[in-house]
Design a protein around this motif. Structure first.
Motif, short mmCIF file in Angstrom:
data_model
loop_
_atom_site.label_atom_id
_atom_site.label_comp_id
_atom_site.label_asym_id
_atom_site.label_seq_id
_atom_site.Cartn_x
_atom_site.Cartn_y
_atom_site.Cartn_z
N ASN A 1 -24.24 -30.82 7.13
CA ASN A 1 -25.61 -30.40 7.43
C ASN A 1 -26.46 -31.54 7.98
O ASN A 1 -27.69 -31.47 7.99
N ALA A 2 -25.82 -32.62 8.44
CA ALA A 2 -26.57 -33.76 8.99
C ALA A 2 -27.23 -33.34 10.30
O ALA A 2 -26.65 -32.58 11.09
N PRO A 3 -28.45 -33.83 10.57
CA PRO A 3 -29.13 -33.49 11.83
C PRO A 3 -28.33 -33.99 13.02
O PRO A 3 -27.65 -35.01 12.96
N ILE A 4 -28.42 -33.25 14.12
CA ILE A 4 -27.73 -33.61 15.37
C ILE A 4 -28.78 -34.06 16.36
O ILE A 4 -29.72 -33.34 16.67
N TYR A 5 -28.64 -35.30 16.85
CA TYR A 5 -29.61 -35.86 17.78
C TYR A 5 -28.96 -36.04 19.16
O TYR A 5 -27.92 -36.69 19.27
N GLY A 6 -29.61 -35.44 20.18
CA GLY A 6 -29.13 -35.62 21.54
C GLY A 6 -27.78 -34.98 21.76
O GLY A 6 -27.27 -34.18 20.97
N GLY A 7 -27.15 -35.32 22.88
CA GLY A 7 -25.84 -34.78 23.20
C GLY A 7 -25.94 -33.36 23.73
O GLY A 7 -27.01 -32.78 23.87
N ALA A 8 -24.77 -32.79 24.00
CA ALA A 8 -24.72 -31.45 24.59
C ALA A 8 -24.87 -30.35 23.55
O ALA A 8 -25.14 -29.21 23.90
N ASN A 9 -24.70 -30.68 22.27
CA ASN A 9 -24.73 -29.66 21.22
C ASN A 9 -25.92 -29.91 20.31
O ASN A 9 -25.97 -30.91 19.59
N GLY A 10 -26.89 -29.00 20.33
CA GLY A 10 -28.12 -29.20 19.61
C GLY A 10 -28.15 -28.64 18.21
O GLY A 10 -29.12 -28.83 17.49
N SER A 11 -27.10 -27.94 17.77
CA SER A 11 -27.09 -27.35 16.43
C SER A 11 -25.67 -27.40 15.88
O SER A 11 -24.70 -27.54 16.65
N PRO A 12 -25.51 -27.27 14.55
CA PRO A 12 -24.15 -27.26 13.98
C PRO A 12 -23.29 -26.13 14.54
O PRO A 12 -22.09 -26.33 14.75
N HIS A 13 -23.86 -24.96 14.79
CA HIS A 13 -23.07 -23.86 15.35
C HIS A 13 -22.59 -24.19 16.76
O HIS A 13 -21.44 -23.90 17.13
N GLN A 14 -23.46 -24.80 17.55
CA GLN A 14 -23.05 -25.17 18.90
C GLN A 14 -21.95 -26.22 18.86
O GLN A 14 -21.00 -26.17 19.65
N LEU A 15 -22.08 -27.17 17.94
CA LEU A 15 -21.06 -28.22 17.82
C LEU A 15 -19.71 -27.64 17.44
O LEU A 15 -18.69 -27.91 18.09
N THR A 16 -19.66 -26.82 16.37
CA THR A 16 -18.38 -26.28 15.93
C THR A 16 -17.82 -25.28 16.94
O THR A 16 -16.60 -25.14 17.07
N SER A 17 -18.68 -24.60 17.66
CA SER A 17 -18.21 -23.70 18.70
C SER A 17 -17.52 -24.48 19.82
O SER A 17 -16.45 -24.09 20.30
N ALA A 18 -18.14 -25.59 20.22
CA ALA A 18 -17.54 -26.42 21.27
C ALA A 18 -16.23 -27.05 20.78
O ALA A 18 -15.26 -27.16 21.55
N GLN A 19 -16.18 -27.45 19.51
CA GLN A 19 -14.96 -28.07 18.98
C GLN A 19 -13.80 -27.07 18.92
O GLN A 19 -12.67 -27.38 19.32
N THR A 20 -14.08 -25.87 18.41
CA THR A 20 -13.00 -24.87 18.34
C THR A 20 -12.54 -24.44 19.73
O THR A 20 -11.36 -24.18 19.94
N SER A 21 -13.46 -24.39 20.68
CA SER A 21 -13.07 -24.05 22.05
C SER A 21 -12.17 -25.13 22.63
O SER A 21 -11.19 -24.82 23.33
N ALA A 22 -12.46 -26.40 22.33
CA ALA A 22 -11.61 -27.49 22.81
C ALA A 22 -10.21 -27.40 22.20
O ALA A 22 -9.20 -27.64 22.89
N LEU A 23 -10.13 -27.04 20.90
CA LEU A 23 -8.81 -26.90 20.27
C LEU A 23 -8.05 -25.70 20.82
O LEU A 23 -6.82 -25.76 20.99
N LEU A 24 -8.75 -24.61 21.07
CA LEU A 24 -8.10 -23.45 21.67
C LEU A 24 -7.48 -23.82 23.01
O LEU A 24 -6.33 -23.44 23.31
N ASP A 25 -8.21 -24.57 23.81
CA ASP A 25 -7.70 -24.99 25.11
C ASP A 25 -6.49 -25.90 24.95
O ASP A 25 -5.49 -25.76 25.67
N LEU A 26 -6.55 -26.82 23.98
CA LEU A 26 -5.42 -27.74 23.79
C LEU A 26 -4.18 -27.00 23.30
O LEU A 26 -3.06 -27.25 23.78
N LEU A 27 -4.36 -26.09 22.33
CA LEU A 27 -3.20 -25.39 21.77
C LEU A 27 -2.54 -24.44 22.77
O LEU A 27 -1.32 -24.21 22.70
N THR A 28 -3.31 -23.91 23.69
CA THR A 28 -2.72 -23.00 24.68
C THR A 28 -2.15 -23.77 25.87
O THR A 28 -1.05 -23.47 26.33
N ARG A 29 -2.87 -24.75 26.36
CA ARG A 29 -2.43 -25.47 27.56
C ARG A 29 -1.33 -26.49 27.26
O ARG A 29 -0.34 -26.56 27.98
#
Length: 263
Positions: free
Chosen positions: A191-219
């Motif tokens: 629950n630590a605050p997110i400052y700057g970067g492309a992901n402004g909220s915890p949901h955006q961050l974990t969404s981007a992370q899981t999308s990156a893993l999906l891409d890695l596991l398939t490709r």
């Protein structure tokens, strides 16, 4: 006999040509200087009036410019709020869709009856050998828990160089032991605050992370795209207390969840 006719021989009293009164040279120069001074004073007055008018116009222009700046800042603020609301709605919709798919992965409804996959995951979980990576039985599903700090640069969805070395053995065993089971890629963070970067909220961050893993596991790992789906939990469902550094580390994780349903 000489007779005075009343005439005077004083040159200062004699009239000049045309009967004009004679003036001393110094008095003439003084009069000219006074005329020049009067003209200069008139010009100074005009310039002073022009300066006051220009100062007033400048103040009015600056005031109008400030009004425009305030209106522009207001529009920018409204645009930022609208963008954040849109992004939050988009993430919520995606999470809802992923959650729905997660439920569908465990059960199927056909003709009002609940049909569960006949694969017994309890018999297969013992075949997983992932070393120090925890494998947990959770009801009808199996959870493989991978710390996010081992996969991503802190606070980002940028994969670390060692991420592939960690995920390749996991993907190989999933293809071998559970080749037909649905697998959810679930992202969690603290629950630590997110400052700057492309992901402004915890949901955006974990969404981007899981999308990156999906891409890695398939490709890279060759897992079928229809076998995988992603769920972004953000800072929800912590495993430990976020009040301690160790607890926050434990909460920053990705869980590969194996469901009994096949695809």
């Amino acid at each position: 006999m000489l007779v005075n006719a009343g005439c005077s021989q004083n040159p200062y009293l004699a009239g000049g040509p045309g009967g004009s009164v004679w003036q001393a040279p110094g008095q003439t120069q003084l009069t000219a200087v006074q005329a020049q001074v009067a003209e200069l004073n008139r010009r100074v007055q005009l310039l002073d009036d022009n300066n006051r008018q220009l100062t007033t116009q400048l103040a009015q222009s600056e005031q109008q410019s400030q009004v425009y700046r305030d209106e522009l800042n207001l529009v920018r603020s409204q645009l930022s709020d609208t963008t954040q609301q849109y992004e939050a709605a988009r993430v919520a919709a995606r999470d809802a869709q992923s959650t729905a798919r997660s439920f569908q992965a465990s059960t199927q409804l056909r003709g009002g009856a609940t049909i569960r996959a006949n694969t017994n995951l309890n018999q297969l979980v013992g075949r997983l050998n992932l070393g120090n990576i925890p494998v947990q039985q959770d009801g009808e599903v199996i959870r493989i828990v991978v710390p996010s700090d081992q996969l991503f640069a802190p606070g980002t969805a940028q994969l670390q160089p060692q991420a592939a070395a960690i995920l390749d053995p996991i993907a190989a065993q999933l293809r071998s032991v559970f080749p037909r089971q649905r697998v959810g890629i679930e992202g969690y963070t603290d629950n630590a605050p997110i400052y700057g970067g492309a992901n402004g909220s915890p949901h955006q961050l974990t969404s981007a992370q899981t999308s990156a893993l999906l891409d890695l596991l398939t490709r890279r790992s060759g897992m079928p795209g229809q076998q995988l789906f992603i769920v972004s939990h953000g800072s929800n469902n912590p495993r430990a207390d976020n009040a301690t550094p160790a607890g926050r580390v434990a909460n920053r994780r990705v869980e590969l969840v194996i469901y009994p349903e096949t695809f």
